[in-house]
Design a protein around this motif. Structure first.
Motif, mmCIF file in Angstrom:
data_model
loop_
_atom_site.group_PDB
_atom_site.id
_atom_site.type_symbol
_atom_site.label_atom_id
_atom_site.label_comp_id
_atom_site.label_asym_id
_atom_site.label_seq_id
_atom_site.Cartn_x
_atom_site.Cartn_y
_atom_site.Cartn_z
ATOM 1 N N CYS A 119 0.786 -1.203 0.086
ATOM 2 C CA CYS A 119 -0.051 -0.057 -0.022
ATOM 3 C C CYS A 119 0.926 1.284 -0.162
ATOM 4 C CB CYS A 119 -0.863 -0.028 1.081
ATOM 5 S SG CYS A 119 -2.176 -1.159 1.250
ATOM 6 N N ASN A 120 2.022 1.158 0.077
ATOM 7 C CA ASN A 120 2.990 2.420 -0.087
ATOM 8 C C ASN A 120 2.950 3.030 1.327
ATOM 9 O OD1 ASN A 120 5.222 3.779 -1.254
ATOM 10 N ND2 ASN A 120 3.787 5.301 -2.131
ATOM 11 N N ILE A 121 2.954 2.301 2.097
ATOM 12 C CA ILE A 121 3.063 2.619 3.719
ATOM 13 C C ILE A 121 4.527 2.495 4.259
ATOM 14 C CG2 ILE A 121 2.001 2.534 5.998
ATOM 15 C CD1 ILE A 121 0.508 3.801 3.772
ATOM 16 N N GLY A 122 5.047 3.387 4.825
ATOM 17 C CA GLY A 122 6.338 2.791 5.369
ATOM 18 C C GLY A 122 6.136 2.190 6.741
ATOM 19 N N VAL A 123 7.472 1.222 6.877
ATOM 20 C CA VAL A 123 7.468 0.509 8.190
ATOM 21 C C VAL A 123 8.533 0.570 8.808
ATOM 22 C CG1 VAL A 123 7.790 -2.027 8.415
ATOM 23 C CG2 VAL A 123 6.550 -1.610 6.508
ATOM 24 N N LYS A 124 8.183 0.993 9.998
ATOM 25 C CA LYS A 124 9.427 1.195 11.149
ATOM 26 C C LYS A 124 9.431 0.080 11.960
ATOM 27 C CE LYS A 124 9.215 6.267 11.015
ATOM 28 N NZ LYS A 124 9.319 7.659 11.799
ATOM 29 N N LYS A 125 10.836 -0.436 12.122
ATOM 30 C CA LYS A 125 11.059 -1.633 12.980
ATOM 31 C C LYS A 125 11.501 -1.256 14.402
ATOM 32 C CE LYS A 125 11.390 -4.195 8.664
ATOM 33 N NZ LYS A 125 12.406 -5.024 7.812
ATOM 34 N N VAL A 126 11.214 -1.831 15.401
ATOM 35 C CA VAL A 126 11.606 -1.875 16.708
ATOM 36 C C VAL A 126 11.707 -3.279 17.144
ATOM 37 C CG1 VAL A 126 11.451 -0.960 19.163
ATOM 38 C CG2 VAL A 126 10.739 0.425 17.276
ATOM 39 N N PRO A 127 12.900 -3.755 16.971
ATOM 40 C CA PRO A 127 13.195 -5.423 17.243
ATOM 41 C C PRO A 127 12.983 -5.590 18.756
ATOM 42 C CG PRO A 127 14.863 -4.325 16.030
ATOM 43 C CD PRO A 127 14.186 -3.071 16.496
ATOM 44 N N LEU A 128 12.497 -6.898 19.064
ATOM 45 C CA LEU A 128 12.080 -7.228 20.519
ATOM 46 C C LEU A 128 13.644 -7.358 20.814
ATOM 47 C CD1 LEU A 128 9.525 -10.170 19.668
ATOM 48 C CD2 LEU A 128 9.237 -7.722 20.510
ATOM 49 N N LYS A 129 13.658 -7.328 22.293
ATOM 50 C CA LYS A 129 14.797 -7.477 23.070
ATOM 51 C C LYS A 129 15.346 -8.969 23.016
ATOM 52 C CE LYS A 129 13.549 -3.917 26.505
ATOM 53 N NZ LYS A 129 13.267 -3.517 28.051
ATOM 54 N N ALA A 130 16.651 -9.010 23.570
ATOM 55 C CA ALA A 130 17.169 -10.516 23.465
ATOM 56 C C ALA A 130 16.144 -11.524 24.036
ATOM 57 C CB ALA A 130 18.367 -10.265 24.041
ATOM 58 N N ASP A 131 15.497 -11.288 24.892
ATOM 59 C CA ASP A 131 14.466 -12.094 25.830
ATOM 60 C C ASP A 131 13.095 -12.105 25.049
ATOM 61 O OD1 ASP A 131 13.461 -9.673 26.612
ATOM 62 O OD2 ASP A 131 13.614 -10.326 28.737
ATOM 63 N N PHE A 132 12.939 -11.466 23.909
ATOM 64 C CA PHE A 132 11.774 -11.194 22.979
ATOM 65 C C PHE A 132 10.682 -10.459 23.754
ATOM 66 C CE2 PHE A 132 13.685 -15.393 21.557
ATOM 67 C CZ PHE A 132 14.005 -15.051 20.181
ATOM 68 N N SER A 133 11.151 -9.794 24.603
ATOM 69 C CA SER A 133 10.225 -8.788 25.043
ATOM 70 C C SER A 133 9.975 -7.510 24.518
ATOM 71 C CB SER A 133 10.414 -8.607 26.807
ATOM 72 O OG SER A 133 11.583 -7.901 26.758
ATOM 73 N N LEU A 134 9.103 -6.572 24.722
ATOM 74 C CA LEU A 134 8.911 -5.529 23.994
ATOM 75 C C LEU A 134 9.957 -4.510 24.346
ATOM 76 C CD1 LEU A 134 4.974 -4.629 23.814
ATOM 77 C CD2 LEU A 134 6.435 -5.747 21.994
ATOM 78 N N ASP A 135 10.250 -3.778 23.390
ATOM 79 C CA ASP A 135 11.460 -2.536 23.735
ATOM 80 C C ASP A 135 10.450 -1.322 23.711
ATOM 81 O OD1 ASP A 135 13.204 -0.488 23.709
ATOM 82 O OD2 ASP A 135 14.107 -0.870 21.799
ATOM 83 N N VAL A 136 9.767 -1.110 24.792
ATOM 84 C CA VAL A 136 8.895 -0.112 25.142
ATOM 85 C C VAL A 136 9.447 1.314 24.822
ATOM 86 C CG1 VAL A 136 7.053 0.845 26.752
ATOM 87 C CG2 VAL A 136 7.590 -1.436 26.771
ATOM 88 N N GLU A 137 10.543 1.448 25.329
ATOM 89 C CA GLU A 137 11.185 2.643 24.975
ATOM 90 C C GLU A 137 11.525 3.181 23.561
ATOM 91 O OE1 GLU A 137 15.052 5.450 26.565
ATOM 92 O OE2 GLU A 137 14.658 3.210 27.223
ATOM 93 N N GLY A 138 12.068 2.105 22.904
ATOM 94 C CA GLY A 138 11.946 2.381 21.414
ATOM 95 C C GLY A 138 10.455 2.652 20.747
#
Length: 360
Positions: A119-138
């Motif tokens: 759809c020509n929409i941008g995709v921003k990526k904030v990888p999960l942390k090493a333990d696969f939890s969310l990087d909330v700050e990121g």
């Protein structure tokens, strides 16, 4: 004709590759443990007397049944052609092509990015942390996105998303973006659903499906759950007849009290089989179990995963190579199958090590 295609195709589609679904990768196979499908094939009856008529856009039997099952109001629910259509509709409705972006947290389900890119929409990526939890700050540092996609339990890692983390993300984006919680596997982690939290978060959207625990992947029936104003906006974009009549009939029947009881019984069976398979795979010293087991699959790392994968495929045993995913190098994902299928997988792995002498 190829020159005409090259001339007319949307520029943003030129670099894209189609989503590598399990069936596109391998059309054949004796045992399919690569698509997170249920091993159960339940019987349903279909009435063909109305096939000459267009179906309802939002069939009452399906809407009423799933609203009762999920504990939401009918106006907070929309049925779609799989949860994949829900993903696409959210992007098409709430993002402007060439201007807006979504946010995803890899490793995660691939269709969020593909739907956006088409759809020509941008995709921003904030990888999960090493333990696969969310990087909330990121995640919260990206204030210029319209939709945030969070898979919970996450595919392919099988991990939960901490409730406090999701609460923080939802509150941060209250007046900025929709936060979509993809609960495709929620029946395997039922205590962690967010479907009962719509009143607390105006920007909360939940995706559901009948493909996994309901054992109806071939039906292509999914649901989007959100507050009324979000659903009303999505209804402006959905196709006029999204749900074929046979699909609606079977979905409504699957949502009966009797069949919901069968669903829970089959989930219990799969959870028990998952524990057995996890223990058996853990016993191989060559394997490292990765992530968690909150869905209907297990994930493990093996340095010789390419050779093992080829060995299994040659013998009709299909599992999924996740090595291309961020931070999942040499990882294989196994869908929980029937006891017979899982026993055959384990026997083939034993045979592989016996015949090849392979190791780390």
């Amino acid at each position: 004709m190829s020159s005409l295609v090259d001339q007319l195709i949307n520029d943003n589609l030129i670099p894209l590759k189609p989503y590598e679904s399990a069936r596109r990768l391998y059309a054949g196979g004796q045992d399919w443990l690569n698509a997170n499908e249920s091993p159960f094939a339940n019987h349903y009856d279909v009435d063909s007397s109305h096939f000459n008529r267009y179906p309802s856009c939002q069939p009452d039997g399906v809407i009423n049944g799933y609203a009762a099952y999920a504990g939401v109001e009918k106006g907070q629910l929309m049925v779609t052609r799989g949860a994949d259509e829900g993903i696409e509709l959210l992007i098409r409705t709430f993002c402007t092509p060439g201007e807006d972006s979504i946010l995803i947290c890899p490793p995660t389900y691939g269709m969020y990015a593909i739907s956006a890119e088409t759809c020509n929409i941008g995709v921003k990526k904030v990888p999960l942390k090493a333990d696969f939890s969310l990087d909330v700050e990121g995640i919260c540092s990206n204030n210029d996105v319209n939709v945030v996609f969070i898979c919970a339990p996450n595919n392919p890692t099988g991990t939960q998303v901490a409730r406090q983390d999701l609460d923080t993300v939802l509150r941060h984006f209250t007046d900025k973006a929709l936060v979509v919680v993809d609960e495709a596997y929620i029946e395997f982690d039922a205590d962690n659903t967010w479907a009962n939290k719509l009143a607390d978060y105006p920007n909360l959207v939940i995706l559901r499906t009948l493909s996994k625990a309901f054992a109806l992947a071939g039906l292509r029936c999914g649901f989007t759950i959100a507050n009324d104003d979000v659903i009303a906006a999505l209804m402006k974009v959905i196709a006029p007849y999204p749900i074929p009549d046979p699909v609606a009939q079977i979905a409504a029947e699957a949502l009966s009290k009797e069949n919901i009881g069968r669903l829970h019984a089959q989930v219990d069976i799969l959870n028990a089989e998952k524990a057995r398979l996890t223990e058996a795979l853990s016993a191989f010293e060559e394997f490292e179990m990765v992530g968690d087991t909150k869905a209907n699959y297990v994930l493990f790392r093996y340095a010789g995963c390419k050779a093992l994968m080829a060995y299994l495929v040659e013998r009709g045993m299909l599992i999924r190579d996740q090595s291309k995913q961020l931070n999942l190098e040499n990882c294989l994902r196994v869908t929980i199958g029937s006891p017979e299928q899982d026993d055959r997988l384990l026997q083939l792995i034993n045979d592989y090590f016996s015949q090849t002498g392979a190791s780390k």
